[in-house]
Design a protein around this motif. Structure first.
Motif, PDB file in Angstrom:
ATOM      1  N   LEU A   1       0.848  -1.186   0.000  1.00  0.00           N
ATOM      2  CA  LEU A   1       0.000   0.000   0.000  1.00  0.00           C
ATOM      3  C   LEU A   1       0.885   1.238   0.000  1.00  0.00           C
ATOM      4  CD1 LEU A   1      -2.583  -1.007   2.775  1.00  0.00           C
ATOM      5  CD2 LEU A   1      -3.123  -0.695   0.357  1.00  0.00           C
ATOM      6  N   ASP A   2       0.391   2.274  -0.640  1.00  0.00           N
ATOM      7  CA  ASP A   2       1.058   3.571  -0.602  1.00  0.00           C
ATOM      8  C   ASP A   2       1.178   4.034   0.860  1.00  0.00           C
ATOM      9  OD1 ASP A   2       1.587   6.395  -1.736  1.00  0.00           O
ATOM     10  OD2 ASP A   2      -0.144   6.651  -0.419  1.00  0.00           O
ATOM     11  N   ASP A   3       2.283   4.724   1.185  1.00  0.00           N
ATOM     12  CA  ASP A   3       2.530   5.162   2.569  1.00  0.00           C
ATOM     13  C   ASP A   3       1.386   6.000   3.157  1.00  0.00           C
ATOM     14  OD1 ASP A   3       4.982   3.867   2.490  1.00  0.00           O
ATOM     15  OD2 ASP A   3       6.140   5.703   2.108  1.00  0.00           O
ATOM     16  N   HIS A   4       0.800   6.866   2.322  1.00  0.00           N
ATOM     17  CA  HIS A   4      -0.309   7.687   2.824  1.00  0.00           C
ATOM     18  C   HIS A   4      -1.524   6.819   3.111  1.00  0.00           C
ATOM     19  CE1 HIS A   4       2.221  10.396   0.454  1.00  0.00           C
ATOM     20  NE2 HIS A   4       1.829  11.351   1.271  1.00  0.00           N
ATOM     21  N   THR A   5      -1.767   5.876   2.233  1.00  0.00           N
ATOM     22  CA  THR A   5      -2.937   5.005   2.364  1.00  0.00           C
ATOM     23  C   THR A   5      -2.880   4.201   3.659  1.00  0.00           C
ATOM     24  OG1 THR A   5      -2.907   4.814  -0.035  1.00  0.00           O
ATOM     25  CG2 THR A   5      -4.299   3.256   1.157  1.00  0.00           C
ATOM     26  N   ILE A   6      -1.741   3.579   3.934  1.00  0.00           N
ATOM     27  CA  ILE A   6      -1.649   2.775   5.159  1.00  0.00           C
ATOM     28  C   ILE A   6      -1.727   3.675   6.395  1.00  0.00           C
ATOM     29  CG2 ILE A   6       0.904   2.618   5.056  1.00  0.00           C
ATOM     30  CD1 ILE A   6      -1.504  -0.042   6.534  1.00  0.00           C
ATOM     31  N   HIS A   7      -1.174   4.872   6.276  1.00  0.00           N
ATOM     32  CA  HIS A   7      -1.282   5.814   7.405  1.00  0.00           C
ATOM     33  C   HIS A   7      -2.746   6.075   7.756  1.00  0.00           C
ATOM     34  CE1 HIS A   7      -0.152   8.954  10.191  1.00  0.00           C
ATOM     35  NE2 HIS A   7      -1.122   9.691   9.677  1.00  0.00           N
ATOM     36  N   LEU A   8      -3.546   6.325   6.729  1.00  0.00           N
ATOM     37  CA  LEU A   8      -4.968   6.634   6.955  1.00  0.00           C
ATOM     38  C   LEU A   8      -5.727   5.410   7.458  1.00  0.00           C
ATOM     39  CD1 LEU A   8      -5.553   8.980   3.890  1.00  0.00           C
ATOM     40  CD2 LEU A   8      -5.316   9.652   6.309  1.00  0.00           C
ATOM     41  N   LEU A   9      -5.287   4.226   7.062  1.00  0.00           N
ATOM     42  CA  LEU A   9      -5.947   3.015   7.580  1.00  0.00           C
ATOM     43  C   LEU A   9      -5.673   2.844   9.081  1.00  0.00           C
ATOM     44  CD1 LEU A   9      -5.427   0.370   4.722  1.00  0.00           C
ATOM     45  CD2 LEU A   9      -7.527   1.601   5.308  1.00  0.00           C
ATOM     46  N   PHE A  10      -4.427   3.088   9.485  1.00  0.00           N
ATOM     47  CA  PHE A  10      -4.122   3.023  10.926  1.00  0.00           C
ATOM     48  C   PHE A  10      -5.006   4.012  11.690  1.00  0.00           C
ATOM     49  CE2 PHE A  10       0.170   1.068   9.988  1.00  0.00           C
ATOM     50  CZ  PHE A  10       0.131   0.050  10.930  1.00  0.00           C
TER      51      PHE A  10
ATOM     52  N   SER B   1       2.175   6.363  17.741  1.00  0.00           N
ATOM     53  CA  SER B   1       2.792   5.362  16.868  1.00  0.00           C
ATOM     54  C   SER B   1       2.482   5.693  15.419  1.00  0.00           C
ATOM     55  CB  SER B   1       2.248   3.953  17.155  1.00  0.00           C
ATOM     56  OG  SER B   1       2.800   3.412  18.324  1.00  0.00           O
ATOM     57  N   GLY B   2       1.231   6.069  15.179  1.00  0.00           N
ATOM     58  CA  GLY B   2       0.822   6.393  13.818  1.00  0.00           C
ATOM     59  C   GLY B   2       1.714   7.469  13.223  1.00  0.00           C
ATOM     60  N   VAL B   3       1.916   8.533  13.977  1.00  0.00           N
ATOM     61  CA  VAL B   3       2.719   9.653  13.488  1.00  0.00           C
ATOM     62  C   VAL B   3       4.203   9.285  13.449  1.00  0.00           C
ATOM     63  CG1 VAL B   3       3.353  12.067  13.861  1.00  0.00           C
ATOM     64  CG2 VAL B   3       1.008  11.314  14.333  1.00  0.00           C
ATOM     65  N   ALA B   4       4.691   8.613  14.498  1.00  0.00           N
ATOM     66  CA  ALA B   4       6.129   8.298  14.555  1.00  0.00           C
ATOM     67  C   ALA B   4       6.549   7.380  13.403  1.00  0.00           C
ATOM     68  CB  ALA B   4       6.486   7.666  15.897  1.00  0.00           C
ATOM     69  N   PHE B   5       5.770   6.325  13.141  1.00  0.00           N
ATOM     70  CA  PHE B   5       6.164   5.373  12.099  1.00  0.00           C
ATOM     71  C   PHE B   5       6.022   5.973  10.704  1.00  0.00           C
ATOM     72  CE2 PHE B   5       7.365   1.267  13.931  1.00  0.00           C
ATOM     73  CZ  PHE B   5       7.101   1.512  15.277  1.00  0.00           C
TER      74      PHE B   5
ATOM     75  N   GLY C   1       9.259   9.518   6.041  1.00  0.00           N
ATOM     76  CA  GLY C   1       9.454  10.763   5.301  1.00  0.00           C
ATOM     77  C   GLY C   1       8.185  11.561   5.061  1.00  0.00           C
ATOM     78  N   LEU C   2       7.053  11.077   5.544  1.00  0.00           N
ATOM     79  CA  LEU C   2       5.818  11.855   5.369  1.00  0.00           C
ATOM     80  C   LEU C   2       5.844  13.079   6.287  1.00  0.00           C
ATOM     81  CD1 LEU C   2       2.942   9.180   5.150  1.00  0.00           C
ATOM     82  CD2 LEU C   2       4.426  10.076   3.350  1.00  0.00           C
ATOM     83  N   ASP C   3       5.230  14.138   5.835  1.00  0.00           N
ATOM     84  CA  ASP C   3       5.179  15.382   6.615  1.00  0.00           C
ATOM     85  C   ASP C   3       4.467  15.144   7.951  1.00  0.00           C
ATOM     86  OD1 ASP C   3       5.295  18.422   6.750  1.00  0.00           O
ATOM     87  OD2 ASP C   3       3.157  18.032   7.022  1.00  0.00           O
ATOM     88  N   ILE C   4       5.089  15.622   9.027  1.00  0.00           N
ATOM     89  CA  ILE C   4       4.551  15.314  10.362  1.00  0.00           C
ATOM     90  C   ILE C   4       3.178  15.945  10.598  1.00  0.00           C
ATOM     91  CG2 ILE C   4       5.783  17.165  11.597  1.00  0.00           C
ATOM     92  CD1 ILE C   4       6.334  14.883  13.784  1.00  0.00           C
ATOM     93  N   GLU C   5       2.964  17.147  10.103  1.00  0.00           N
ATOM     94  CA  GLU C   5       1.648  17.787  10.286  1.00  0.00           C
ATOM     95  C   GLU C   5       0.566  17.055   9.503  1.00  0.00           C
ATOM     96  OE1 GLU C   5       1.010  19.915  12.648  1.00  0.00           O
ATOM     97  OE2 GLU C   5       3.156  19.960  13.137  1.00  0.00           O
TER      98      GLU C   5
ATOM     99  N   GLU D   1      17.717   0.023  11.230  1.00  0.00           N
ATOM    100  CA  GLU D   1      17.858   1.336  10.585  1.00  0.00           C
ATOM    101  C   GLU D   1      16.546   2.122  10.647  1.00  0.00           C
ATOM    102  OE1 GLU D   1      19.929   3.995   9.829  1.00  0.00           O
ATOM    103  OE2 GLU D   1      21.029   2.178  10.363  1.00  0.00           O
ATOM    104  N   PHE D   2      15.458   1.452  10.405  1.00  0.00           N
ATOM    105  CA  PHE D   2      14.154   2.123  10.441  1.00  0.00           C
ATOM    106  C   PHE D   2      13.765   2.500  11.875  1.00  0.00           C
ATOM    107  CE2 PHE D   2       9.482   2.413  10.376  1.00  0.00           C
ATOM    108  CZ  PHE D   2       9.354   3.443   9.465  1.00  0.00           C
ATOM    109  N   GLN D   3      14.044   1.615  12.814  1.00  0.00           N
ATOM    110  CA  GLN D   3      13.698   1.895  14.219  1.00  0.00           C
ATOM    111  C   GLN D   3      14.457   3.115  14.736  1.00  0.00           C
ATOM    112  OE1 GLN D   3      11.398   0.020  16.304  1.00  0.00           O
ATOM    113  NE2 GLN D   3      10.775  -1.003  14.420  1.00  0.00           N
ATOM    114  N   ARG D   4      15.667   3.340  14.220  1.00  0.00           N
ATOM    115  CA  ARG D   4      16.414   4.545  14.596  1.00  0.00           C
ATOM    116  C   ARG D   4      15.655   5.794  14.170  1.00  0.00           C
ATOM    117  NH1 ARG D   4      21.752   1.945  12.743  1.00  0.00           N
ATOM    118  NH2 ARG D   4      22.670   1.273  14.721  1.00  0.00           N
ATOM    119  N   LYS D   5      15.068   5.728  12.980  1.00  0.00           N
ATOM    120  CA  LYS D   5      14.286   6.870  12.492  1.00  0.00           C
ATOM    121  C   LYS D   5      13.017   7.065  13.324  1.00  0.00           C
ATOM    122  CE  LYS D   5      15.964   6.567   7.773  1.00  0.00           C
ATOM    123  NZ  LYS D   5      15.700   5.979   6.457  1.00  0.00           N
ATOM    124  N   VAL D   6      12.409   5.945  13.707  1.00  0.00           N
ATOM    125  CA  VAL D   6      11.195   6.025  14.538  1.00  0.00           C
ATOM    126  C   VAL D   6      11.531   6.651  15.890  1.00  0.00           C
ATOM    127  CG1 VAL D   6       9.370   4.684  15.682  1.00  0.00           C
ATOM    128  CG2 VAL D   6      10.134   4.029  13.392  1.00  0.00           C
TER     129      VAL D   6
END
Ligand code: NYM
Length: 212
Positions: A66-75, A104-108, A113-117, A157-162
């Motif tokens: 799924l596109d990153d935005h799409t999965i974000h909205l599903l969460f 978690s939704g925002v952090a992950f 790279g999605l905009d935090i706002e 590597e990803f968890q460091r970003k989270v």
């Protein structure tokens, strides 16, 4: 007047990296509050039992893309579909210990790279936790803990970003516990914080909404 039935439950959220010990501590806190005869339930997000939750689950298992935005909205939708039940439980006096929430939704998603706002926007209007407990662990140490389960995101590597995203998100109201300590020590600290919060909510602390 029966003050007990008038008092509301507390919305308590546990946050942290994968393998930070949230799930173990949620079940310990549940037993602890039950032992004190509090009305309490343990919840978690994602809630994989709903239709939306099944889509999330298959995404996490790498069985769907799924596109990153799409999965974000599903969460986020997965939290919205539980919102009214959450509110009625709290208002009827049940405390909820919730393993992951909007943070978690925002952090992950922002770690991708999605905009935090943009990430925060769909969470506006969900119930605000009365307490956020952050189980703090260095990503390297979390990775050593019996290895990751192999789901999407479970890579050092990803968890460091989270971890970095959580640093940006957390405010002065969060309570941080050193999750590298033995489980019993972590539990001891959490118990005190949780009990304090439950008492404050019983005394009439107003239930508010994100982001406030
Ligand atoms: N996760 C969890 C998100 O990316 N966004 C969210 O809104 C939530 C609630 O799902 N790696 C991620 C964090 C985890 C993964 O969670 C599954 P868990 O606690 O392992 O079931």
């Amino acid at each position: 007047n029966n003050h007990k039935s008038d008092s509301r439950g507390a919305l308590i959220v546990l946050e942290g990296l994968d393998r930070s010990g949230k799930t173990s501590q949620s079940s310990r806190l549940l037993s602890y509050l039950e032992g004190l005869s509090h009305s309490v339930e343990s919840w978690r997000f994602p809630d994989r039992n709903t239709g939306v939750g099944q889509m999330i689950s298959s995404y996490l298992a790498n069985e769907s893309q799924l596109d990153d935005h799409t999965i974000h909205l599903l969460f986020s939708a997965n939290r919205w579909e539980k919102r009214s039940l959450m509110e009625s439980k709290l208002r009827s006096g049940t405390t909820l210990i919730v393993d992951r929430y909007s943070f978690s939704g925002v952090a992950f998603s922002s770690a991708k790279g999605l905009d935090i706002e943009w990430c925060k926007a769909p969470e506006i209007g969900l119930l605000a936790p009365d307490l956020v407990l952050y189980l703090d662990i260095p990503p390297e140490k979390a990775a050593e803990r019996g290895g990751y389960g192999g789901e999407r995101y479970e890579q050092l590597e990803f968890q460091r970003k989270v971890a970095h995203s959580y640093q940006i998100l957390r405010d002065a109201s969060w309570k941080t516990v050193d999750a590298g300590l033995p489980l019993d020590d972590v539990e001891k600290q959490l118990r005190e914080m949780v009990l304090d919060c439950v008492t404050t909510c019983q005394k009439g602390k107003v239930l508010s909404k994100l982001w406030s």
